[in-house]
Design a protein around this motif. Structure first.
Motif, mmCIF file in Angstrom:
data_model
loop_
_atom_site.group_PDB
_atom_site.id
_atom_site.type_symbol
_atom_site.label_atom_id
_atom_site.label_comp_id
_atom_site.label_asym_id
_atom_site.label_seq_id
_atom_site.Cartn_x
_atom_site.Cartn_y
_atom_site.Cartn_z
ATOM 1 N N UNK A 19 0.826 -1.206 0.000
ATOM 2 C CA UNK A 19 0.000 0.000 0.000
ATOM 3 C C UNK A 19 0.858 1.253 0.000
ATOM 4 N N UNK A 20 1.887 1.277 0.852
ATOM 5 C CA UNK A 20 2.716 2.476 0.944
ATOM 6 C C UNK A 20 3.588 2.657 -0.299
ATOM 7 N N UNK A 21 3.965 1.545 -0.948
ATOM 8 C CA UNK A 21 4.790 1.629 -2.153
ATOM 9 C C UNK A 21 3.948 1.862 -3.398
ATOM 10 N N UNK A 22 2.618 1.746 -3.270
ATOM 11 C CA UNK A 22 1.740 1.990 -4.407
ATOM 12 C C UNK A 22 1.753 0.883 -5.433
ATOM 13 N N UNK A 23 1.908 -0.376 -4.975
ATOM 14 C CA UNK A 23 1.909 -1.523 -5.886
ATOM 15 C C UNK A 23 0.965 -2.583 -5.334
ATOM 16 N N UNK A 24 0.725 -3.613 -6.136
ATOM 17 C CA UNK A 24 -0.113 -4.706 -5.672
ATOM 18 C C UNK A 24 0.657 -5.581 -4.689
ATOM 19 N N UNK A 25 -0.099 -6.295 -3.841
ATOM 20 C CA UNK A 25 0.535 -7.186 -2.874
ATOM 21 C C UNK A 25 1.369 -8.271 -3.550
ATOM 22 N N UNK A 26 0.877 -8.920 -4.642
ATOM 23 C CA UNK A 26 1.706 -9.934 -5.312
ATOM 24 C C UNK A 26 3.027 -9.373 -5.840
ATOM 25 N N UNK A 27 2.983 -8.146 -6.401
ATOM 26 C CA UNK A 27 4.213 -7.553 -6.922
ATOM 27 C C UNK A 27 5.190 -7.296 -5.781
ATOM 28 N N UNK A 28 4.681 -6.743 -4.673
ATOM 29 C CA UNK A 28 5.554 -6.498 -3.522
ATOM 30 C C UNK A 28 6.169 -7.797 -3.033
ATOM 31 N N UNK A 29 5.386 -8.858 -2.975
ATOM 32 C CA UNK A 29 5.877 -10.153 -2.507
ATOM 33 C C UNK A 29 6.981 -10.680 -3.406
ATOM 34 N N UNK A 30 6.768 -10.581 -4.722
ATOM 35 C CA UNK A 30 7.760 -11.140 -5.659
ATOM 36 C C UNK A 30 9.068 -10.354 -5.619
ATOM 37 N N UNK A 31 8.968 -9.027 -5.445
ATOM 38 C CA UNK A 31 10.182 -8.214 -5.363
ATOM 39 C C UNK A 31 10.939 -8.530 -4.083
ATOM 40 N N UNK A 32 10.219 -8.597 -2.975
ATOM 41 C CA UNK A 32 10.871 -8.823 -1.682
ATOM 42 C C UNK A 32 11.440 -10.221 -1.552
ATOM 43 N N UNK A 33 10.899 -11.163 -2.315
ATOM 44 C CA UNK A 33 11.428 -12.525 -2.298
ATOM 45 C C UNK A 33 12.379 -12.788 -3.455
ATOM 46 N N UNK A 34 12.778 -11.684 -4.132
ATOM 47 C CA UNK A 34 13.807 -11.744 -5.174
ATOM 48 C C UNK A 34 13.435 -12.707 -6.296
ATOM 49 N N UNK A 35 12.184 -12.638 -6.762
ATOM 50 C CA UNK A 35 11.716 -13.458 -7.881
ATOM 51 C C UNK A 35 12.408 -12.992 -9.154
ATOM 52 N N UNK A 36 13.207 -13.838 -9.811
ATOM 53 C CA UNK A 36 13.950 -13.401 -10.997
ATOM 54 C C UNK A 36 13.060 -13.112 -12.193
ATOM 55 N N UNK A 37 11.828 -13.593 -12.167
ATOM 56 C CA UNK A 37 10.940 -13.414 -13.322
ATOM 57 C C UNK A 37 10.023 -12.205 -13.196
ATOM 58 N N UNK A 38 10.030 -11.542 -12.041
ATOM 59 C CA UNK A 38 9.152 -10.391 -11.888
ATOM 60 C C UNK A 38 9.686 -9.230 -12.718
ATOM 61 N N UNK A 39 8.785 -8.551 -13.412
ATOM 62 C CA UNK A 39 9.184 -7.440 -14.270
ATOM 63 C C UNK A 39 8.629 -6.139 -13.713
ATOM 64 N N UNK A 40 9.496 -5.374 -13.094
ATOM 65 C CA UNK A 40 9.133 -4.062 -12.586
ATOM 66 C C UNK A 40 10.245 -3.091 -12.912
ATOM 67 N N UNK A 41 9.903 -1.829 -12.953
ATOM 68 C CA UNK A 41 10.912 -0.814 -13.220
ATOM 69 C C UNK A 41 11.867 -0.722 -12.032
ATOM 70 N N UNK A 42 13.093 -0.270 -12.331
ATOM 71 C CA UNK A 42 14.106 -0.186 -11.271
ATOM 72 C C UNK A 42 13.664 0.746 -10.149
ATOM 73 N N UNK A 43 12.999 1.864 -10.504
ATOM 74 C CA UNK A 43 12.592 2.787 -9.458
ATOM 75 C C UNK A 43 11.467 2.197 -8.604
ATOM 76 N N UNK A 44 10.627 1.351 -9.214
ATOM 77 C CA UNK A 44 9.571 0.685 -8.450
ATOM 78 C C UNK A 44 10.172 -0.326 -7.473
ATOM 79 N N UNK A 45 11.129 -1.113 -7.971
ATOM 80 C CA UNK A 45 11.805 -2.083 -7.118
ATOM 81 C C UNK A 45 12.488 -1.378 -5.935
ATOM 82 N N UNK A 46 13.185 -0.286 -6.243
ATOM 83 C CA UNK A 46 13.878 0.451 -5.189
ATOM 84 C C UNK A 46 12.890 1.007 -4.166
ATOM 85 N N UNK A 47 11.721 1.481 -4.653
ATOM 86 C CA UNK A 47 10.726 2.039 -3.742
ATOM 87 C C UNK A 47 10.163 0.963 -2.808
ATOM 88 N N UNK A 48 9.906 -0.221 -3.348
ATOM 89 C CA UNK A 48 9.392 -1.319 -2.535
ATOM 90 C C UNK A 48 10.397 -1.701 -1.457
#
Length: 350
Positions: A19-48
């Protein structure tokens, strides 16, 4: 009703991060668990990652891993990796950690000070059991906060204001030892060339210099020139001293690398060491005996410093009580006399 009712710590959730990063829960989960297949912009990843670090969020799987097991890895964040003194500290850390069954992973503090997002991500995934911070002056506060939010941390000869345990050298004793040597040779006009102005290691060595000089010669001038921890900074400090109408008869330098620069500038100006100016450097290093004029130094227990820092961290990981400050007094600073010191010229001619 218990006094603790309603006082439980609010544990941040994945939904809070998303919610605070402005993304969906699944996207936040995949970024935080270092999913190699998740496709997000670098600034989004950094924000999460930034939001997760700020909130102190830790993925459930990582939290369970930290409670039940260990990664068998200790991080060592170190500044100025090329310094011959720091490599000795590294040997002390690595040897003690290895004997306890841990590998040591090394990182550069200057790089992490510029961008610590990778470190926070690494820590949040539970890949380190603890971190030893041997960082330079002026930018380590945020690193301490970032690290200690996730894992136990220990400082090496730095000021953490009591937030984490610290292993320390007796810098005051080192400054005293260097100055006592020069006083014993007959010097009273002694200059101190320090590190960065607010560096606690330099300030401790300066304090030792001032104490001895005041005790031996109450009317003597306290003469302090700020420099830094490199040979170039030492040479620049020496050039400032050389611009004066009259030179001191001796110089205490807060670091051996800085002292090498002082010697170079004096030689280039045609000043004879030790006939005109004596020089003592704090810290001993392999090169001190191989300079054009071999450098008199004060040897400090750097290997023991690294080992003590590792012991503090290992004790914390084992649940043992650890002191907030562990001062190494054994072995004490040791004077290593070489060619760069002698009685002042007037005394030697009398």
């Amino acid at each position: 009703m218990s006094d603790q009712t309603g006082a439980r710590e609010v544990v941040p959730t994945l939904r809070d991060v998303a919610k605070q990063a402005g993304v969906s829960t699944p996207i936040a989960s995949r970024v935080l668990n270092d999913d190699p297949d998740v496709r997000v912009r670098d600034d989004t990843r950094a924000r999460i990652l930034e939001v997760a670090a700020t909130l102190g969020y830790m993925p459930n799987g990582v939290a369970r891993s930290l409670r039940r097991s260990r990664s068998d890895a200790i991080g060592l964040v170190m500044h100025n990796l090329t310094s011959p003194m720091n490599t000795t500290v590294l040997e002390g850390v690595r040897g003690r950690c290895a004997s306890a069954g841990y590998v040591t992973l090394l990182a550069d503090s200057e790089q992490l000070a510029a961008d610590s997002s990778h470190l926070r991500s690494f820590l949040s995934r539970g890949r380190l059991d603890g971190v030893i911070l041997h960082v330079g002056h002026g930018y380590h506060e945020q690193l301490i906060a970032d690290v200690s939010r996730h894992v136990p941390a220990v400082l090496v000869n730095s000021d953490g204001s009591g937030s984490v345990p610290t292993a320390r050298l007796d810098d005051v004793a080192a400054g005293r030892t260097a100055t006592e040597h020069l006083i014993g040779l007959g010097h009273s006009d002694i200059c101190f060339v320090g590190g960065p102005k607010e560096a606690i290691t330099s300030l401790g060595r300066q304090r030792g210099y001032e104490e001895v000089l005041r005790e031996a010669h109450p009317a003597a001038r306290i003469d302090v020139v700020s420099a830094g921890w490199t040979d170039e900074m030492g040479a620049e400090a020496a050039r400032r001293i050389l611009s004066r109408p009259r030179l001191p008869t001796a110089i205490v330098v807060a670091n051996a690398v800085t002292a090498a620069g002082v010697l170079t500038a004096l030689r280039q100006a045609g000043i004879s060491v030790p006939n005109e100016v004596s020089v003592v450097g704090i810290h001993d290093a392999w090169f001190a005996n191989h300079l054009a004029v071999s450098l008199t130094t004060v040897r400090l227990p750097l290997f023991e410093l690294g080992a003590m820092a590792a012991d503090l961290l290992l004790g914390t990981l084992a649940g043992e009580p650890t002191p907030a400050n562990a001062l190494i007094v054994d072995p004490p600073p040791i004077l290593v006399i070489r060619e760069s010191t002698a009685p002042p010229r007037a005394a030697s001619l009398s």
